[in-house]
Design an enzyme around this catalytic site. Structure first.
Site, PDB file in Angstrom:
ATOM      1  N   GLY A   1     -29.248  16.400 -18.286  1.00 32.99           N
ATOM      2  CA  GLY A   1     -29.665  16.417 -16.785  1.00 32.99           C
ATOM      3  C   GLY A   1     -30.958  16.672 -16.403  1.00 32.99           C
ATOM      4  O   GLY A   1     -31.853  15.779 -16.082  1.00 32.99           O
TER       5      GLY A   1
ATOM      6  N   CYS B   1     -36.073  35.287   5.085  1.00 35.77           N
ATOM      7  CA  CYS B   1     -35.958  36.859   5.168  1.00 35.77           C
ATOM      8  C   CYS B   1     -35.387  37.346   3.899  1.00 35.77           C
ATOM      9  O   CYS B   1     -34.242  38.043   3.836  1.00 35.77           O
ATOM     10  CB  CYS B   1     -35.266  37.151   6.408  1.00 35.77           C
ATOM     11  SG  CYS B   1     -35.961  36.341   7.865  1.00 35.77           S
TER      12      CYS B   1
ATOM     13  N   TYR C   1     -33.972  32.133 -11.638  1.00 33.82           N
ATOM     14  CA  TYR C   1     -34.452  32.153 -13.093  1.00 33.82           C
ATOM     15  C   TYR C   1     -35.561  32.473 -13.600  1.00 33.82           C
ATOM     16  O   TYR C   1     -36.100  32.202 -14.488  1.00 33.82           O
ATOM     17  CB  TYR C   1     -33.998  30.849 -13.853  1.00 33.82           C
ATOM     18  CG  TYR C   1     -32.768  30.025 -13.076  1.00 33.82           C
ATOM     19  CD1 TYR C   1     -31.542  30.440 -13.719  1.00 33.82           C
ATOM     20  CD2 TYR C   1     -32.910  29.075 -12.324  1.00 33.82           C
ATOM     21  CE1 TYR C   1     -30.454  29.909 -13.124  1.00 33.82           C
ATOM     22  CE2 TYR C   1     -31.610  28.578 -12.039  1.00 33.82           C
ATOM     23  CZ  TYR C   1     -30.548  28.756 -11.997  1.00 33.82           C
ATOM     24  OH  TYR C   1     -29.522  27.956 -11.783  1.00 33.82           O
TER      25      TYR C   1
HETATM   26  N1  LLP Z   1     -23.429  19.648 -19.913  1.00 37.89           N
HETATM   27  C1  LLP Z   1     -22.773  20.868 -19.516  1.00 37.89           C
HETATM   28  C2  LLP Z   1     -21.368  21.197 -19.996  1.00 37.89           C
HETATM   29  C3  LLP Z   1     -23.512  21.919 -18.528  1.00 37.89           C
HETATM   30  O1  LLP Z   1     -22.874  22.844 -18.281  1.00 37.89           O
HETATM   31  C4  LLP Z   1     -24.831  21.453 -18.476  1.00 37.89           C
HETATM   32  C5  LLP Z   1     -25.615  22.462 -17.443  1.00 37.89           C
HETATM   33  C6  LLP Z   1     -25.283  20.086 -18.690  1.00 37.89           C
HETATM   34  C7  LLP Z   1     -24.643  19.283 -19.662  1.00 37.89           C
HETATM   35  C8  LLP Z   1     -26.862  19.731 -18.274  1.00 37.89           C
HETATM   36  O2  LLP Z   1     -27.787  20.632 -18.949  1.00 37.89           O
HETATM   37  P1  LLP Z   1     -29.196  20.084 -18.832  1.00 37.89           P
HETATM   38  O3  LLP Z   1     -29.500  18.992 -19.737  1.00 37.89           O
HETATM   39  O4  LLP Z   1     -29.424  19.860 -17.333  1.00 37.89           O
HETATM   40  O5  LLP Z   1     -29.932  21.269 -19.332  1.00 37.89           O
HETATM   41  N2  LLP Z   1     -29.459  25.409 -12.454  1.00 37.89           N
HETATM   42  C9  LLP Z   1     -30.172  25.880 -13.844  1.00 37.89           C
HETATM   43  C10 LLP Z   1     -29.352  25.035 -14.739  1.00 37.89           C
HETATM   44  C11 LLP Z   1     -27.874  25.215 -15.093  1.00 37.89           C
HETATM   45  C12 LLP Z   1     -27.297  24.237 -16.143  1.00 37.89           C
HETATM   46  C13 LLP Z   1     -25.920  24.158 -16.038  1.00 37.89           C
HETATM   47  N3  LLP Z   1     -25.258  23.483 -16.946  1.00 37.89           N
HETATM   48  C14 LLP Z   1     -31.480  25.558 -13.576  1.00 37.89           C
HETATM   49  O6  LLP Z   1     -32.050  25.417 -12.580  1.00 37.89           O
HETATM   50  O7  LLP Z   1     -32.297  26.018 -14.711  1.00 37.89           O
END
Ligand code: LLP
Length: 432
Positions: free
Chosen positions: A290, A359, A331
């Site tokens: 992602g 706020c 985070y």
């Molecule tokens: N696959 C699964 C099962 C996941 O839970 C996630 C992310 C991904 C793939 C994708 O992960 P990535 O390649 O984006 O690292 N909001 C947080 C990140 C939460 C990720 C949740 N799961 C942030 O802003 O750092």
């Protein structure tokens, strides 16, 4: 790579002057580079060429229809976590047959939707969920393709809120009981065991935890192939990106010369280390990136409203808040801040807090950060905000959601208009 750079003193995204965008569309404003997204997709695809593979973009990182459409046209699959995301993928022209459905709490309505749409696989996270999927599939007279998500108990060495592969995390089924879980799933009449999945965490900056996880889970995949004829092994997402000094470095070099000897996690290294481990399995390998795909493709533009000099700190109060970009608050996420007008050489930096209008004391975009001087009315870019930026935005403090722009060369497309007050209260009513 990313496509944010100064050209004749003005910060650009590809060929578009960001000051002109901020003036025309207002701030806060999310801006994404199409070229960066395509480059990242293609580089990963290329690096995995030695494997039968499918990139299932983690829709949650940035689910704007235009972004999904772009990736669908490249042939991407999608990793989804809700019925809403599935509907987005379909609406954007994506193929449900290339979708995997993750998440610990899928509802009956979501399972029905996904079954009828013909998704590639449910990635089930508990045995109770598998039984539930079996029952819903039975009622519909369908067979549900599933993979079980194994929790390999590997330390991803990332922020605790985005670490998922340890036994204490809520995700997946414990490695120690996964074989029994497969055996029981195989007995259910409406379940078709199609694969195995894992995901150990997000924003991993070293390939070591990925290698550790694949070394641990690979033999299991082999066993499951022999026992149930599984066809795929999903190694999840989690590839980390550069947040610090991302503008100066073009994203991939800031580690160089660091005293602790840390190395960047490049796609080339990721592939070099993982492909040889995965190839002998003879399975289709799924990847669920992602952040890697869209993180450095996006920036949040915001304008300085006021400056406030306190006895302890100087605050730059900007028109974007934690409701627009929550990563710093949630985070301790670091996002580089770049003025839209390039600072003249030799201009010193100033240590400031960049804070929003919300706020809450947690409403900051940067704390104790040295940035070039910016005054009231100046616009700045908060970089590396393409992933988990807009998608995590909220209407807190009744602030409308920002607009989103997709830049393609010298063209800027509005891919989401700014929310109006009427949009914001749509659906509310006063009894009576
Ligand atoms: N696959 C699964 C099962 C996941 O839970 C996630 C992310 C991904 C793939 C994708 O992960 P990535 O390649 O984006 O690292 N909001 C947080 C990140 C939460 C990720 C949740 N799961 C942030 O802003 O750092």
């Amino acid at each position: 790579m990313h496509s944010f750079h100064y050209d004749k003193g003005a910060l650009h995204c590809e060929g578009v002057d960001l000051q002109a965008l901020a003036d025309q569309h207002g701030t806060p404003l999310y801006v994404y580079s199409q070229a960066t997204i395509l480059d990242h997709f293609r580089r990963l695809d290329q690096a995995m060429a030695g494997l039968d593979h499918l990139i299932c973009y983690a829709t949650k990182a940035n689910s704007n229809l235009a972004v999904l459409n772009l990736l669908a046209r490249e042939g991407a699959g999608f990793d989804i976590v809700s019925g809403g995301e599935l509907q987005r993928v379909i609406r954007a022209g994506g193929d449900a047959g290339k979708c995997t459905f993750a998440g610990v709490g899928k509802t009956r309505a979501e399972i029905e939707l996904a079954l009828k749409a013909g998704i590639y696989s449910f990635n089930a996270e508990s045995e109770a969920e598998v039984r539930h999927i079996d029952a819903v599939a039975g009622e519909l007279g369908l067979k549900a393709p599933i993979a079980l998500r194994v929790n390999p108990n590997v330390d991803a060495k990332t922020h605790k809120y985005i670490s998922t592969g340890k036994s204490e995390n809520k995700f997946g089924i414990d490695f120690s009981i996964i074989r029994e879980a497969y055996a029981r799933a195989a007995e259910l009449p409406n379940i078709h065991i199609r694969g195995l999945q894992m995901h150990i965490g997000s924003q991993l900056t070293s390939s070591n935890p990925f290698v550790e996880a694949v070394e641990k889970v690979g033999p299991l995949a082999d066993e499951l192939k022999a026992a149930y004829g599984i066809e795929f092994f999903s190694i999840g997402g989690g590839i980390g990106i550069v947040y610090q000094d991302s503008l100066a470095s073009g994203c991939h070099t800031w580690w160089e010369g660091r005293e602790d000897g840390a190395k960047p996690l490049t796609i080339e290294e990721y592939a070099q280390r993982l492909v040889p481990l995965l190839q002998p399995l003879g399975l289709r390998i799924l990847l669920e990136p992602g952040r890697y795909m869209v993180g450095n493709a996006g920036a949040l533009l915001t304008r300085v409203l006021f400056e406030k000099r306190g006895s302890a700190k100087t605050f730059k109060i900007v028109d974007a808040g934690m409701n627009d970009l929550i990563r710093p608050a949630l985070y301790q996420g670091h996002h580089e801040i770049a003025p839209l007008r390039e600072p003249a050489p030799g201009v010193g930096a100033e240590k400031v807090d960049v804070v929003g209008p919300v706020c809450e004391s947690g409403d900051f975009l940067a704390q104790d950060r040295e940035i070039p001087p910016v005054g009231e009315g100046d616009a700045i870019a908060v970089l590396s905000a393409g992933a988990y930026g807009f998608v995590m935005a909220s209407n807190y403090n009744s602030r409308p959601l920002p607009a989103e722009i997709l830049v393609d060369g010298d063209k800027a497309h509005v891919i989401r208009r700014r929310q109006s007050f009427e949009d914001l209260i749509a659906g509310e009513s006063i009894p009576g």
